[in-house]
Enzyme design. Structure first.
Site, PDB file in Angstrom:
ATOM      1  N   HIS A  31      -9.344   3.809  -1.025  1.00  0.00           N
ATOM      2  CA  HIS A  31      -7.894   3.383  -0.793  1.00  0.00           C
ATOM      3  C   HIS A  31      -7.732   2.333  -2.256  1.00  0.00           C
ATOM      4  O   HIS A  31      -7.390   1.117  -1.816  1.00  0.00           O
ATOM      5  CB  HIS A  31      -7.579   2.831   0.339  1.00  0.00           C
ATOM      6  CG  HIS A  31      -6.506   2.177   0.631  1.00  0.00           C
ATOM      7  ND1 HIS A  31      -5.254   2.921  -0.013  1.00  0.00           N
ATOM      8  CD2 HIS A  31      -6.091   1.161   1.264  1.00  0.00           C
ATOM      9  CE1 HIS A  31      -4.241   2.090   0.599  1.00  0.00           C
ATOM     10  NE2 HIS A  31      -4.561   1.199   1.401  1.00  0.00           N
ATOM     11  N   CYS A  73       0.740  -1.134  -0.124  1.00  0.00           N
ATOM     12  CA  CYS A  73      -0.059   0.041  -0.119  1.00  0.00           C
ATOM     13  C   CYS A  73       0.867   1.293  -0.006  1.00  0.00           C
ATOM     14  O   CYS A  73       0.393   2.449  -0.309  1.00  0.00           O
ATOM     15  CB  CYS A  73      -0.864  -0.108   1.202  1.00  0.00           C
ATOM     16  SG  CYS A  73      -1.770  -1.796   1.273  1.00  0.00           S
TER      17      CYS A  73
END
Lengths: 99, 383
Positions: free
Chosen positions: B330, B83
């Site tokens: 996200h 991420c």
């Protein structure tokens, strides 16, 4: 599919972790599982501080609600882990049971 | 260190079933190029932040894939760090500019996640964890849930305290036209949402999203008039892949180390930051980030957040004006680049309804895995 060779290599690591006692440092009950674990949900995953050596992250088995507390004593055992699909080798790994 | 941000753009984040990764990237890059008035041919290198193109999309040659889309023949490569891929791609772009080898560098963050069912996405995301965690059937909500339980016990933090992070970030997202969830939520709604991995509930978790973001980096080109925005620190630190291998579950060492380096590079203190985008993949992650970045005394951050100290219009630093990962969405590889774009726009004074008054210095904090990688950038306006 998990590679059978990878399962074979991991056996050496697993042997060293089996039969060890420790205490739950933290835990969670997982309701939304990843692929391969759908049939087990909800299940409990814990981080256990082993009496000898390092911390280890694994599932909890044979638990009741009263065992889901920080500090609960547990022992490492060998259990089937994820669903191997129709053609895969059945994978075994470390889990913890309350003592 | 001083690298100028020449332009920044972000796509809409959300369930974009009708848009392909190609079109997402083309959209943000054309918008960024338009802002700089540079021609496509003036881009000398491309860095792509992406995590899951291989495991979900089956596409492993992303540099060339997007070069083709953009009609470029320059060096182009994917940068991967779970991420934190987007933040790492920005770091790589900065290295390219400061080395003097390339003048104008394009950094793109892109992720396409909603084409796949949740179990497949959860499994692919666990590529960021350790073998041991995958064997346990752990998920990222699960790992952060264990971090949350340890933190709550140590510092006496409640589930309502965690929920207040979601309330703040949803409020900010309601002011952001590009956010996935443009609606406010209450503490009661968070508390009543279904449990994903106890004690974390659905509204404690960032969503699965599609999206892209782009920045163009250069060195003092003076293309545009009204005060430039520069990156004055870019720091990365790494830690063990697995949560269990760390001595402390209640802090991310990678963030602490990267923050120390970043503040040193920039020559500033945490109290000088006006606005920050921090990695709130889960509500607990923002609370720990505020501790680790030095904004509040360790263990006290939840209280400050609940008292609105980091909400727009109430105090400083204002945190996650975009809505954060929680409410803006996200798309993992895009997040680190989107954070840079948000702070860039804040410091330019063009952040619209979510504009922080007199913002001069901003920070971005992008985390990979459960804290195995942390990337921190500090941006400063020349105004």
């Amino acid at each position: 599919m998990i590679s059978p060779v990878k399962i074979w290599r991991n056996q050496k690591k697993i042997q060293k972790i089996l039969g060890l006692e420790g205490k739950i440092l933290s835990w969670t009950k997982i309701y939304v599982p990843p692929a391969g674990f759908e049939s087990q949900a909800p299940y409990v995953v814990a981080i256990v501080g082993l009496a000898k050596g390092r911390n280890y992250c694994a599932q909890l088995v044979e638990w009741e609600e009263k065992h889901l507390i920080t500090g609960q004593k547990v022992k490492s055992v060998l259990r089937r882990t994820k669903d191997p699909g129709t053609e895969g080798v059945i994978p075994y790994g470390v889990k913890f049971k309350p003592i | 260190m001083k690298v100028e941000i020449l332009a920044g753009s972000v796509s809409k984040f959300g369930e974009l079933w009708d848009v392909s990764p190609r079109d997402l990237v083309k959209g943000v890059v054309l918008e960024a190029l338009f802002e700089t008035r540079l021609k496509t041919g003036e881009i000398e290198a491309v860095y792509i932040g992406n995590m899951l193109s291989s495991s979900l999309g089956g596409q492993d040659h992303l540099g060339a894939f997007f070069s083709e889309v953009l009609g470029l023949n320059v060096p182009a490569m994917k940068v991967e760090g779970a991420c934190a891929s987007g933040g790492l791609a920005v770091h790589a772009g900065i290295l390219a500019v400061t080395s003097g080898l390339y003048k104008n560098v394009l950094v793109v963050g892109i992720e396409k996640m909603t084409d796949h069912k949740p179990e497949e996405v959860a499994k692919a995301l666990m590529g960021a964890g350790s073998d041991e965690e995958r064997e346990a059937g752990a998920t990222f909500p699960g790992l952060y849930a264990m971090i949350a339980r340890a933190y709550m016990k140590k510092y006496g933090v409640s589930e309502e305290d965690l929920a207040s992070v979601a309330v703040k970030n949803h409020y900010h997202a309601s002011l952001n036209s590009h956010a996935q969830f443009r609606f406010p939520v209450t503490i009661e709604q968070v508390m009543k949402s279904s449990v994903v991995s106890s004690p974390l509930k659905l509204l404690d978790c960032s969503p699965i999203s599609d999206g892209a973001a782009a920045v163009i980096l250069g060195q003092g080109s003076g293309v545009r008039g009204q005060g430039s925005v520069n990156i004055i620190a870019s720091a990365v630190a790494t830690d063990s892949l697995g949560v269990a291998d760390r001595s402390d579950l209640t802090s991310l060492q990678s963030t602490v180390l990267a923050a120390k380096k970043a503040y040193w590079q920039a020559g500033i203190k945490p109290s000088q930051i006006d606005v920050a985008e921090v990695h709130d993949c889960f509500t607990i992650a923002e609370i720990i980030a505020m501790d680790d970045l030095g904004f509040f005394p360790r263990g006290k951050s939840a209280q400050f957040i609940r008292r609105k100290k980091t909400t727009l219009g109430f105090g400083y630093p204002v945190v996650n004006t975009s809505g954060g990962l929680k409410a803006a969405g996200h798309p993992v590889g895009a997040t680190g680049v989107k954070q840079i774009v948000e702070i860039y726009r804040q410091l330019k004074g063009v952040a619209g309804k979510k504009q922080v008054k007199n913002a001069k210095i901003g920070l971005t904090h992008n985390v990979g895995g459960s804290g195995a990688t942390a990337v921190i950038h500090i941006l400063k306006s020349d105004k």
